[in-house]
Design a protein around this motif. Structure first.
Motif, PDB file in Angstrom:
ATOM      1  N   TYR A  84       0.777  -1.173   0.016  1.00  0.00           N
ATOM      2  CA  TYR A  84       0.022  -0.068  -0.052  1.00  0.00           C
ATOM      3  C   TYR A  84       1.035   1.094  -0.052  1.00  0.00           C
ATOM      4  O   TYR A  84       0.381   2.402  -0.453  1.00  0.00           O
ATOM      5  CB  TYR A  84      -0.976  -0.060   1.116  1.00  0.00           C
ATOM      6  CG  TYR A  84      -1.593  -1.350   1.278  1.00  0.00           C
ATOM      7  CD1 TYR A  84      -2.285  -1.852   0.393  1.00  0.00           C
ATOM      8  CD2 TYR A  84      -1.867  -1.918   2.644  1.00  0.00           C
ATOM      9  CE1 TYR A  84      -2.788  -3.187   0.428  1.00  0.00           C
ATOM     10  CE2 TYR A  84      -2.499  -3.206   2.531  1.00  0.00           C
ATOM     11  CZ  TYR A  84      -2.881  -3.662   1.827  1.00  0.00           C
ATOM     12  OH  TYR A  84      -3.280  -4.979   2.028  1.00  0.00           O
TER      13      TYR A  84
ATOM     14  N   GLN B  27      -5.546  -0.126   2.004  1.00  0.00           N
ATOM     15  CA  GLN B  27      -5.988  -0.571   0.847  1.00  0.00           C
ATOM     16  C   GLN B  27      -6.721   0.463   0.369  1.00  0.00           C
ATOM     17  O   GLN B  27      -6.694   0.884  -1.055  1.00  0.00           O
ATOM     18  CB  GLN B  27      -6.529  -1.989   0.948  1.00  0.00           C
ATOM     19  CG  GLN B  27      -7.376  -2.368  -0.366  1.00  0.00           C
ATOM     20  CD  GLN B  27      -6.591  -2.831  -1.182  1.00  0.00           C
ATOM     21  OE1 GLN B  27      -5.873  -4.188  -1.145  1.00  0.00           O
ATOM     22  NE2 GLN B  27      -6.012  -2.337  -2.356  1.00  0.00           N
TER      23      GLN B  27
ATOM     24  N   LEU C  96      -2.333  -2.201 -10.429  1.00  0.00           N
ATOM     25  CA  LEU C  96      -2.630  -2.815  -8.841  1.00  0.00           C
ATOM     26  C   LEU C  96      -1.706  -4.008  -8.828  1.00  0.00           C
ATOM     27  O   LEU C  96      -1.590  -4.949  -9.696  1.00  0.00           O
ATOM     28  CB  LEU C  96      -4.266  -3.098  -8.633  1.00  0.00           C
ATOM     29  CG  LEU C  96      -5.035  -2.341  -8.806  1.00  0.00           C
ATOM     30  CD1 LEU C  96      -5.936  -2.397 -10.176  1.00  0.00           C
ATOM     31  CD2 LEU C  96      -5.976  -2.158  -7.676  1.00  0.00           C
TER      32      LEU C  96
ATOM     33  N   PRO D 156      -2.668  -6.200  -4.797  1.00  0.00           N
ATOM     34  CA  PRO D 156      -3.359  -5.557  -3.704  1.00  0.00           C
ATOM     35  C   PRO D 156      -4.046  -6.274  -2.635  1.00  0.00           C
ATOM     36  O   PRO D 156      -4.215  -5.557  -1.552  1.00  0.00           O
ATOM     37  CB  PRO D 156      -4.201  -4.610  -4.458  1.00  0.00           C
ATOM     38  CG  PRO D 156      -4.738  -5.302  -5.685  1.00  0.00           C
ATOM     39  CD  PRO D 156      -3.766  -6.109  -6.215  1.00  0.00           C
TER      40      PRO D 156
END
Lengths: 265, 358
Positions: free
Chosen positions: B85, B141, B158, B161
């Motif tokens: 993140y 997130q 992404l 993730p």
């Protein structure tokens, strides 16, 4: 936790006494009313501290020392930050080699560093003044700066920098908005430790100083006058106190650096 | 719908290792696209090449018909959600989300409005002043998503993730991400090693092995028509059976182990033509029937292992020359269950067999 054996305890206590007892004598004698440094103590006085207020040469030396300590800790921290940033973030030829050499003053006898610097400066025809001392101290403090900043940068998650770039920030903006705030405690620790080291340093200052002396060099010169000894003790007491405060602050920042960064992950 | 991201014959090596070994991809605008593969297959490197964190050794990346060569990450129309993140720990939620707006020269009121909108979009309304260190994994997130989406990128990248979240939250985030992508209409490129995640979320999936794209298809085609044994066994399970080609004029006629002679449509044959083939069948395309059943095309076997998964049960069956055949059976109403050692019969859906030339 395993309990340490009795022998180790005795050893540790003896060690600490051996290390700090001499330093404790300083404050004791600085409040003693006799000019002779010997037991038994004769009486309590704050006169030696008051005497410090009227020594102009001392004030001059203190001013010099503060200039040197501030400049060299700032220079060393800037250089150390850059060096450890490049070593923790990039791979380049001769990285280990150059790092080893930058860290060398850590283990080299100061007297060698002092003499060699003196020879170099004289050969180059440069004058000896406060700035030559700053040069010497910067060299001396840099290894400590690098070690402190290395741990700060190694704890810094590289994806934070990438995230900043990814969000449209320039590399310089990223340094200012992300890297600097996160390694800031490390920088403070390095500045404070560097300041303390420079303030107390005698050998290099002794070799490189011209007519303007720093505080430790001034104290050393006082030893020729036995009458001045109690005032020297008073001065020493103040120096110990200041060093302790600066070191505690430095340690506080160093620990905060470790804490803020590990709690991220 | 144009091609938004084009990867053209890209190679990337780190020293001796070729992380990306000649990849070409076209990703259409508005798609949810997944790069799927085992760890070390080069999928993350490919994503980082698109983001600009890595520079290709050769080949080029185009975004919106513009070559990205020499364009730094901060100037690319992409934003990324990092695996960990990468929330700025010294900033609060609001400052994290507004981070990229600083360079957009919007006034303060406009910025605040955008931040509130972004937080609402990811379901974090009201947490503006929360410290980054006080956030849970799922909240981090969401902050990462809000922080990227607020900049309205052409492409959102992404990088695994969801891998740090627990199963329940992961499944919830999968459907939320999917809805989010439809709502904002931005092209998403997702890197994942989780085949289930890739299949459920994506419009298209590229499966990567060893720095190369092995197959690029829709989730359904990837599962139903994998083009190699490797892809077939990476996406779900498949049992492989040897076969000899008898005739390959119109369709492929194969003499196979246990199922005897079968005909396979040309569209279900992959690889260079050869004498022998490997036939593949998915576990759920075989049904177990009691030993007593009488009908055509039944094969007898014996159950050697049972794994109960709640909604399904997986059986390992040995029959004739085949040591283990995997069968997946829905535990729906009226479905019989079998135990280890039981003699049973199998009925395979032969239309669903795929042939891989060897």
């Amino acid at each position: 936790m395993v309990r340490p054996g009795k022998f180790l305890k005795v050893f540790a206590v003896t060690y600490l006494i051996f290390l700090y007892a001499p330093a404790l004598l300083l404050p004791i004698f600085s409040f003693n009313s006799s000019q002779i440094i010997a037991f038994p103590l004769s009486g309590f006085t704050t006169g030696w501290f008051k005497a410090l207020l009227y020594q102009e040469t001392l004030h001059e030396a203190l001013k010099n020392s503060l200039i040197v300590a501030a400049s060299s800790s700032i220079f060393a921290t800037i250089l150390g930050t850059l060096a450890s940033r490049s070593s923790s973030r990039y791979n380049f030829r001769g990285k280990q080699f150059s790092l080893t050499f930058i860290l060398a003053p850590l283990v080299l006898p100061e007297i060698i560093v002092g003499v060699s610097l003196l020879i170099v400066l004289i050969q180059l025809g440069l004058p000896l003044n406060l700035w030559s001392v700053v040069l010497g101290h910067t060299l001396l403090i840099m290894p400590f700066s690098i070690l402190i900043m290395n741990s700060a940068f190694n704890n810094l998650d590289i994806s934070l920098e990438e995230a900043s770039l990814d969000l449209g920030e320039t590399p310089i903006g990223t340094f200012r908005r992300v890297i600097l705030p996160l390694v800031y405690p490390g920088i403070m620790a390095s500045l404070l430790l560097g300041f303390t080291l420079s303030l107390d340093e005698f050998i290099i200052a002794f070799f490189l100083t011209g007519t303007e002396t720093t505080l430790p060099v001034y104290i050393w010169s006082l030893f020729r006058f036995p009458k001045q000894l109690p005032t020297t003790m008073a001065l020493g007491t103040i120096l110990i106190l200041v060093s302790l405060i600066l070191l505690s602050l430095s340690e506080y920042f160093r620990r905060r650096a470790a804490k803020t960064q590990t709690s991220v992950l | 719908m144009g091609k938004l991201v084009q990867v053209k014959n890209v190679f990337k090596s780190f020293g001796e290792i070729n992380a990306v070994n000649g990849v070409s991809l076209d990703i259409e605008e508005g798609q949810f696209y997944s790069l799927l593969g085992p760890s070390g297959c080069g999928k993350t490197t490919l994503l980082r090449l698109i983001a600009g964190f890595e520079k290709p050794t050769s080949g080029q990346v185009f975004i919106d018909n513009t070559s990205m060569e020499g364009i730094e990450p901060n100037l690319r129309p992409t934003n990324m959600v990092f695996q960990n993140y990468a929330i700025f720990p010294h900033l609060n939620v609001e400052e994290n989300v507004a981070y990229g707006l600083r360079n957009k020269r919007e006034n303060r009121t406009k910025q605040n409005k955008l931040v509130d909108e972004a937080l609402e979009l990811v379901g974090l309304s009201g947490l503006n002043k929360r410290s980054a260190n006080a956030l849970s994994g799922g909240q981090k997130q969401r902050v990462a998503l809000a922080r990227a989406l607020i900049l309205k990128p052409k492409v959102l990248l992404l990088d695994e993730p969801l891998s740090a979240l627990d199963k329940k939250l992961r499944e919830q985030m999968q459907s939320e991400l999917r809805h989010l992508q439809r709502a904002v209409g931005i092209t998403f490129i997702l890197v994942t090693h989780d085949q289930h995640e890739a299949l459920t979320m994506s419009d298209r999936v590229a499966v990567m092995f060893d720095g190369k794209v092995a197959q690029e298809a829709s989730p359904r085609d990837l599962y139903e028509l994998p083009n190699s044994q490797k892809v077939a066994s990476f996406i779900g399970e498949m049992t492989f059976i040897d076969g000899e080609i008898i005739d390959e004029n119109k369709n492929l006629k194969v003499q196979s182990e246990i199922f005897g002679q079968i005909t396979i449509d040309k569209s279900r044959v992959f690889g260079q033509s050869s004498k022998s083939v490997v036939l593949g069948i998915r576990p759920e395309k075989i049904a177990i029937v009691p030993k007593t059943s009488r009908s055509k095309n039944l094969v007898s076997g014996k159950i050697i292992d049972v794994s109960y998964f709640g909604e399904t049960t997986n059986y390992k069956v040995s029959c004739d020359t085949i040591e283990t055949l995997t069968i997946s059976s829905q535990n729906s109403v009226g479905q019989l269950s079998y135990s280890v050692g039981e003699e049973i019969q199998l009925r395979a859906d032969l239309d669903n067999i795929i042939a891989f030339s060897t």
